[in-house]
Design an enzyme around this catalytic site. Structure first.
Site, PDB file in Angstrom:
ATOM      1  N   CYS A 261      -9.383   6.156  -6.891  1.00 39.20           N
ATOM      2  CA  CYS A 261      -8.916   6.086  -8.283  1.00 39.20           C
ATOM      3  C   CYS A 261      -9.091   4.732  -8.948  1.00 39.20           C
ATOM      4  O   CYS A 261      -9.716   4.640 -10.001  1.00 39.20           O
ATOM      5  CB  CYS A 261      -7.445   6.484  -8.342  1.00 39.20           C
ATOM      6  SG  CYS A 261      -7.209   8.210  -7.956  1.00 39.20           S
TER       7      CYS A 261
HETATM    8  C1  UDX Z   1      -3.350   5.801  -6.656  1.00 42.00           C
HETATM    9  C2  UDX Z   1      -2.106   5.849  -7.560  1.00 42.00           C
HETATM   10  O1  UDX Z   1      -1.032   5.176  -6.926  1.00 42.00           O
HETATM   11  C3  UDX Z   1      -1.753   7.297  -7.886  1.00 42.00           C
HETATM   12  O2  UDX Z   1      -0.640   7.342  -8.719  1.00 42.00           O
HETATM   13  C4  UDX Z   1      -2.977   7.871  -8.575  1.00 42.00           C
HETATM   14  O3  UDX Z   1      -2.781   9.071  -9.114  1.00 42.00           O
HETATM   15  C5  UDX Z   1      -4.148   7.864  -7.611  1.00 42.00           C
HETATM   16  O4  UDX Z   1      -4.403   6.514  -7.250  1.00 42.00           O
HETATM   17  P1  UDX Z   1      -3.866   6.147  -4.083  1.00 42.00           P
HETATM   18  O5  UDX Z   1      -5.309   5.991  -4.433  1.00 42.00           O
HETATM   19  O6  UDX Z   1      -3.457   7.227  -3.152  1.00 42.00           O
HETATM   20  O7  UDX Z   1      -3.004   6.380  -5.403  1.00 42.00           O
HETATM   21  O8  UDX Z   1      -3.437   4.751  -3.451  1.00 42.00           O
HETATM   22  P2  UDX Z   1      -2.279   3.679  -3.674  1.00 42.00           P
HETATM   23  O9  UDX Z   1      -1.173   3.929  -2.738  1.00 42.00           O
HETATM   24  O10 UDX Z   1      -1.948   3.525  -5.098  1.00 42.00           O
HETATM   25  O11 UDX Z   1      -3.042   2.364  -3.168  1.00 42.00           O
HETATM   26  C6  UDX Z   1      -4.323   1.987  -3.717  1.00 42.00           C
HETATM   27  C7  UDX Z   1      -4.884   0.779  -3.004  1.00 42.00           C
HETATM   28  O12 UDX Z   1      -4.164  -0.393  -3.359  1.00 42.00           O
HETATM   29  C8  UDX Z   1      -4.815   0.853  -1.471  1.00 42.00           C
HETATM   30  O13 UDX Z   1      -6.011   0.347  -0.926  1.00 42.00           O
HETATM   31  C9  UDX Z   1      -3.636  -0.035  -1.123  1.00 42.00           C
HETATM   32  O14 UDX Z   1      -3.742  -0.570   0.155  1.00 42.00           O
HETATM   33  C10 UDX Z   1      -3.759  -1.104  -2.209  1.00 42.00           C
HETATM   34  N1  UDX Z   1      -2.486  -1.789  -2.506  1.00 42.00           N
HETATM   35  C11 UDX Z   1      -1.431  -1.101  -2.995  1.00 42.00           C
HETATM   36  C12 UDX Z   1      -2.364  -3.162  -2.285  1.00 42.00           C
HETATM   37  O15 UDX Z   1      -3.311  -3.821  -1.847  1.00 42.00           O
HETATM   38  N2  UDX Z   1      -1.179  -3.778  -2.605  1.00 42.00           N
HETATM   39  C13 UDX Z   1      -0.118  -3.111  -3.107  1.00 42.00           C
HETATM   40  O16 UDX Z   1       0.918  -3.758  -3.360  1.00 42.00           O
HETATM   41  C14 UDX Z   1      -0.240  -1.723  -3.303  1.00 42.00           C
END
Ligand code: UDX
Length: 427
Positions: A261
């Site tokens: 996403c």
């Molecule tokens: C995301 C959105 O959260 C969700 O609401 C949307 O609809 C789809 O995209 P997702 O792709 O499942 O969900 O992952 P998410 O948990 O949001 O994490 C995305 C990335 O950011 C991951 O690689 C995670 O490791 C990274 N991340 C997240 C960080 O590096 N630091 C953080 O504090 C949070």
């Protein structure tokens, strides 16, 4: 209870279908991929998502969810139909609306009678897409329709939980009749519901992902600065969180964001904004920071080991985060490639994403366990926040590694349990 149709059995479509069925609706799902449909009909989830398979089997058994082979069989009995097809990026970063266009055409062609039905776009689309792509298709098919947008906010790994107990629902509608139909469908939800226009709902989704991606890049930038100043990021974050205007969630620094996403949606927003005459420079910077952040995990290995040529490096976590087998935009990909460019041998391990990763970077050796990955390694990078990794201690690393140099790229290891190893993390 309503009769619903779900078009597209990807992670969003299947999770949404199961959640609606679990809430008592009668759902008919359909996908152009016959093999995927057959798999789902047998009760098998074609990807890793905790709890989804058991829930799927239950609703299939109850006949609350049925997988149809033909679009007509999904459309005819339904009053509300959700389009959950992918909107993949084109090579230039813009959004490809082809799958949505095709699905809308098939849906319109399958209408079959003069019954008014509500078409809901759940796919992530740029502001204006539902009006410019889906609406004309339904109009030219001369079917009586209501049109809505209902963006998904499902986190992989927690998708079913998010679908069953959302913390907000955004409904874009083409008029008050559609608003009534959808409010009725979501009447049992115990969360705020925002009802707005079609393109505003589409904008909320993109704004949310842009904001979250920006938070992660800001956290990474601050952590990188902390490293320069010799300051502990955790305490800085504690201090930030004392300001009631700053929400400390999603400010964990590391090797950058991955997944289907953030990068895709921010790229699409930049491409679309630029086409409209506004270049979103801050969003460009969000991606730039993210694109090079993975290098921060490699630098400490070189500081400790010198040249990486001939070194064996364990890469723990190949999915883009813990709890999923999704390797799309996983930071493990550029990390592995860069390590190999510098002459290292990379041994990867992941509880769920090994097969998917092997297709993208086949040169990486795959280990059957954490122990096997660590055995004889000169360094280790932890890339995904699987709970099983967070329990590792210095003892585990010392047991097998040739040189205990560990970089925690997700800030999940307990630093107090790392005595005796050369432990690094970003910030
Ligand atoms: C995301 C959105 O959260 C969700 O609401 C949307 O609809 C789809 O995209 P997702 O792709 O499942 O969900 O992952 P998410 O948990 O949001 O994490 C995305 C990335 O950011 C991951 O690689 C995670 O490791 C990274 N991340 C997240 C960080 O590096 N630091 C953080 O504090 C949070």
């Amino acid at each position: 209870m309503a009769n619903l149709a779900l078009v597209g059995l990807g992670p969003v479509g299947l999770t949404t279908a199961v959640a609606f069925a679990a809430q008592g609706h009668r759902v008919t799902a359909v996908d152009i991929d016959a093999e995927r449909s057959a798999q789902v009909a047998r009760g098998e989830v074609p990807f890793y998502e905790k709890g989804l398979e058991a829930a799927l089997r239950k609703v299939l058994k109850q006949r609350r969810l049925v997988v149809a082979r033909r679009m007509e069989d999904a459309v005819r009995p339904s009053s509300v139909m959700f389009l959950c097809v992918g909107t993949p990026p084109r090579p230039d970063g813009s959004m490809d609306d082809g799958p949505l266009r095709d699905a809308a055409k098939m849906l319109a062609a399958a209408w079959g009678d003069g019954r008014p039905r509500t078409v809901v776009v759940k796919s992530t689309v740029l502001p204006g897409t539902t009006e410019s792509v889906v609406q004309p298709i339904l109009e030219s098919a001369e079917v009586p329709f209501h049109l809505a947008v209902n963006p998904e906010f499902l986190r992989e790994g927690r998708a079913l939980e998010d679908a069953l107990r959302p913390d907000r629902i955004v409904l874009g509608v083409d008029g008050s009749a559609t608003a009534r139909i959808l409010r009725n469908l979501f009447h049992s939800a115990k969360c705020p519901i925002l009802v707005t226009t079609l393109r505003t709902a589409e904008s909320v989704k993109h704004a949310t992902n842009a904001f979250l991606a920006a938070k992660v890049s800001l956290a990474n930038e601050l952590a990188n600065l902390c490293d320069g100043f010799g300051v502990e990021y955790d305490t800085v974050l504690q201090g930030l969180a004392l300001d009631p205007r700053i929400n400390p969630k999603f400010l964990v620094p590391g090797v950058g964001f991955g997944g289907s996403c953030f990068s895709k949606d921010v790229h699409a927003l930049i491409a679309a904004g630029t086409k409209k005459g506004y270049r979103p420079q801050l969003l460009e910077a969000v991606l730039e920071v993210n694109d090079r952040q993975f290098l921060r995990a490699i630098a400490p290995l070189e500081e400790e080991l010198g040249s990486l040529a001939g070194r064996r490096i364990a890469l723990l976590g190949l999915a883009f985060k813990g709890g999923t087998d999704d390797v799309r935009e996983s930071r493990a990909v550029p990390i592995a490639r860069e390590l190999m460019n510098r002459g290292a041998t990379v041994v990867g391990y992941d509880p769920a994403a090994m097969n998917g990763f092997a297709k993208v970077v086949p040169e990486v050796h795959l280990a059957k366990s954490i122990e096997e990955a660590l055995k004889g390694a000169d360094g280790c990078i932890l890339q995904a926040d699987w709970p099983i990794f967070s329990r590792l201690t210095a003892k585990d690393f010392l047991a097998g590694m040739a040189q205990p140099v560990v970089v925690d790229g997700r800030r999940i290891l307990d630093r107090k349990k790392m005595n005796g190893i050369r432990f690094h993390r970003i910030g």
